[in-house]
Enzyme design. Sequence first.
Site, PDB file in Angstrom:
ATOM      1  N   ARG A 258       0.874  -1.177   0.000  1.00  0.00           N
ATOM      2  CA  ARG A 258       0.000   0.000   0.000  1.00  0.00           C
ATOM      3  C   ARG A 258       0.906   1.220   0.000  1.00  0.00           C
ATOM      4  O   ARG A 258       1.491   1.566   1.019  1.00  0.00           O
ATOM      5  CB  ARG A 258      -0.853  -0.045   1.276  1.00  0.00           C
ATOM      6  CG  ARG A 258      -1.972   0.939   1.339  1.00  0.00           C
ATOM      7  CD  ARG A 258      -2.569   0.930   2.748  1.00  0.00           C
ATOM      8  NE  ARG A 258      -1.788   1.783   3.635  1.00  0.00           N
ATOM      9  CZ  ARG A 258      -1.567   1.549   4.920  1.00  0.00           C
ATOM     10  NH1 ARG A 258      -2.035   0.469   5.503  1.00  0.00           N
ATOM     11  NH2 ARG A 258      -0.858   2.399   5.645  1.00  0.00           N
ATOM     12  N   HIS A 262      -3.598   4.171   4.804  1.00  0.00           N
ATOM     13  CA  HIS A 262      -4.689   3.201   4.939  1.00  0.00           C
ATOM     14  C   HIS A 262      -5.996   3.818   4.433  1.00  0.00           C
ATOM     15  O   HIS A 262      -6.647   3.297   3.539  1.00  0.00           O
ATOM     16  CB  HIS A 262      -4.829   2.774   6.401  1.00  0.00           C
ATOM     17  CG  HIS A 262      -6.139   2.147   6.728  1.00  0.00           C
ATOM     18  ND1 HIS A 262      -6.513   0.913   6.239  1.00  0.00           N
ATOM     19  CD2 HIS A 262      -7.183   2.597   7.470  1.00  0.00           C
ATOM     20  CE1 HIS A 262      -7.735   0.631   6.680  1.00  0.00           C
ATOM     21  NE2 HIS A 262      -8.159   1.624   7.419  1.00  0.00           N
ATOM     22  N   TYR A 271       4.238   5.095  11.524  1.00  0.00           N
ATOM     23  CA  TYR A 271       4.599   3.688  11.741  1.00  0.00           C
ATOM     24  C   TYR A 271       5.514   3.072  10.683  1.00  0.00           C
ATOM     25  O   TYR A 271       5.909   1.920  10.832  1.00  0.00           O
ATOM     26  CB  TYR A 271       3.330   2.835  11.898  1.00  0.00           C
ATOM     27  CG  TYR A 271       2.299   3.011  10.794  1.00  0.00           C
ATOM     28  CD1 TYR A 271       2.440   2.352   9.585  1.00  0.00           C
ATOM     29  CD2 TYR A 271       1.186   3.842  10.976  1.00  0.00           C
ATOM     30  CE1 TYR A 271       1.497   2.515   8.578  1.00  0.00           C
ATOM     31  CE2 TYR A 271       0.243   4.014   9.970  1.00  0.00           C
ATOM     32  CZ  TYR A 271       0.395   3.357   8.781  1.00  0.00           C
ATOM     33  OH  TYR A 271      -0.518   3.512   7.787  1.00  0.00           O
TER      34      TYR A 271
END
Lengths: 368, 327
Positions: A258, A262, A271
């Site tokens: 990805r 998100h 993160y």
Amino acid sequence: MPRKKITISEKVEALSILDEKGRLDEKLEPDIAEDVLFQLHRTMLLARKFDERLLSLQRQGRIGTFAPIKGQEAAQLGTIAHLRPGDWMVPAFRETAAELWRGRSLESVIIYNNGFNEGVAIPDDRNDFPISVPVGSQMIHAVGLGWAAKYRQKDDVAMTYFGDGATSQGDFHEALNFAAVFQTPVIFVCQNNQWAISIPVSQQTRSKTLAQKALAYGMPGIQVDGNDILAVYAAAQEAVQRARSGDGPTLIECVTYRLLMHTTADDPKRYRTDEEVEQWNQRDPLPRFEKYLIDKGLLTEEKRNAVESEILEEIQTAIDRAEKQMEAMGDPIDMFDNTFAEMPSSLKEQKEELTHALSESAEEGKDG
Amino acid sequence: MAKMTMVQALNLALQQEMEKDDRVIVLGEDVGVDGGVFRVTDGLIKQFGDQRVLDTPLAESAIVGMSIGMAAYGLRPVCEIQFSGFSYQNFHQIENHAARLRWRSRGRFTVPMVLRTPYGGGVRALEHHSESREAYWAHTPGLKMVIPSGPRNARALLVSAMRDPDPVIFYESKALYRAFREEVPEAEEALPIGEPQRVREGEDLTLISYGAMMRPTLEAAQQLQDTDGIAAEVIDLLTISPLAEKILIQSVKKTGRAVVIHEAPRSFGPAAEIMSRLMEKAFYYLEAPIERVTGYDIVIPLFNREKAYLPNTERILRAARKVLAAS
């Protein structure tokens, strides 16, 4: 009795045909008709450009939260390309490329992402489920659809999408188990995009692969380079043939990434590192596929640019149309529709209550 | 006409509908060879084969999820969840999908499925086998929640549930499964969903209940007649949700007094909704505050204490007399 090795007849393989540099393994190259190659390329480019445009619309406040797909186009298109119109698609929520392949309009995506139910309307000629937000809950529906097709002696198949995070859900295991026990014609497409919001796949499971989870259920599992459309296409072709000919389900793990957040509400910098993203940018499925087409003499820079400007125009037209359509979608009273086939009296009463409240506040607005 | 238990009557409904409609598929744990742990599906696999009666692996969520897919395809799945205490493992499939696929797809896909499951106390069962949690389902938009009270209406309501275009949660009282027999006609009989029935006429008081609590409620009505000379009207809801309030309001406008009885816990239970409706629509006809007789807001105790938990005739009588005494 001594300890003995138990032999499991199913095996798990890994497949890659077009490497990161776009070099082809000719022995494994699937035979794809030229028009299909063009269509795959066009849809991939459309999905990419549309994703970019949706992101800017979201940042401008013209649509709400949405889940970008950038980087996952090959995993979606290489699989969905094998479905016939009568087959079933049961998506999660990050499959816009697959939906566009199936014929979902750009307008409907914009309208849905701007918070209007009208955007989920599914034309009668498409057997596609609406997107499913609760992670992992939709795969089992494909098992029911596949079972029903088999019961009706149709050779339709059901293809369902989900991510690496979904493989931790109980419903994933239940769906695989039921599909295998009942030998239903289902293709489980896992888009392992490495991240379930902030949780990397290494924290999602200790399994070496996600594909191997198929073995426990007695079905074939295959891991493919999900950014290599040829590998995805070849693996899905086998799986769809298996399902259609009555030989049951398959799990395909598409290893992909990805490249963006998100959803637009997420900040991936919290993160993961830019270096990691950059590494995956090098494996982007789009330039890789384009290099393959150029090497085959099917695409030129000029032709690509022509397709791109055509696409940009198509997207702009869709945005204009969608925004125009949404101007006429203000009536909140429609929210009561489609709760039941026939509206119960208690609900009719609530609908009247809202109608009344709306007309009263409209009157007050006039007075004020 | 044959005298049947509720188990036999439900079996008759399934058997006749399966004969008539090849879209009807029965699935669940032990529903095939074993005939269901309560034998409601007894003999169906023999008559219809394993393509119509599916013994599934043990996974409630998948049983319901698979039913959703089947229903969206155009079949009419009737799944059995062995005990309602296990249906929380499929709750999300009902809430997220079954109840809203019509809405989520703007009417393109619908979920005409029935989830049959035994509920309630009174049979000295294990933990997780005696709950009465109809409020969960009744609170979910897009669902119908049906609870029959005897063999004949159980059969007739199950027939309607199988023909309903929307998902129906069908609670079957374990306490009633074999409690008594009723005449059940061989010829097809269907009762509309969403229509409570007045099962006893009276002028002085309205008793509203459903499911297994109908027996102590009717018993209380009889005792009120015999010992107090009070004519209680009794209404059997049959459908909990969507709640059809008209008959309740008419009755309370006539009697001015009401008691609502259920074995589900009290707070936020069906009685709370019924009392609100009566307050909204029959307030000026009330002669006394409405009472409710319910289970308590605790985990239903293991069976040696469940008698004290479940509403009974005596508790209903006490509430009725309190309502009658108020002026």
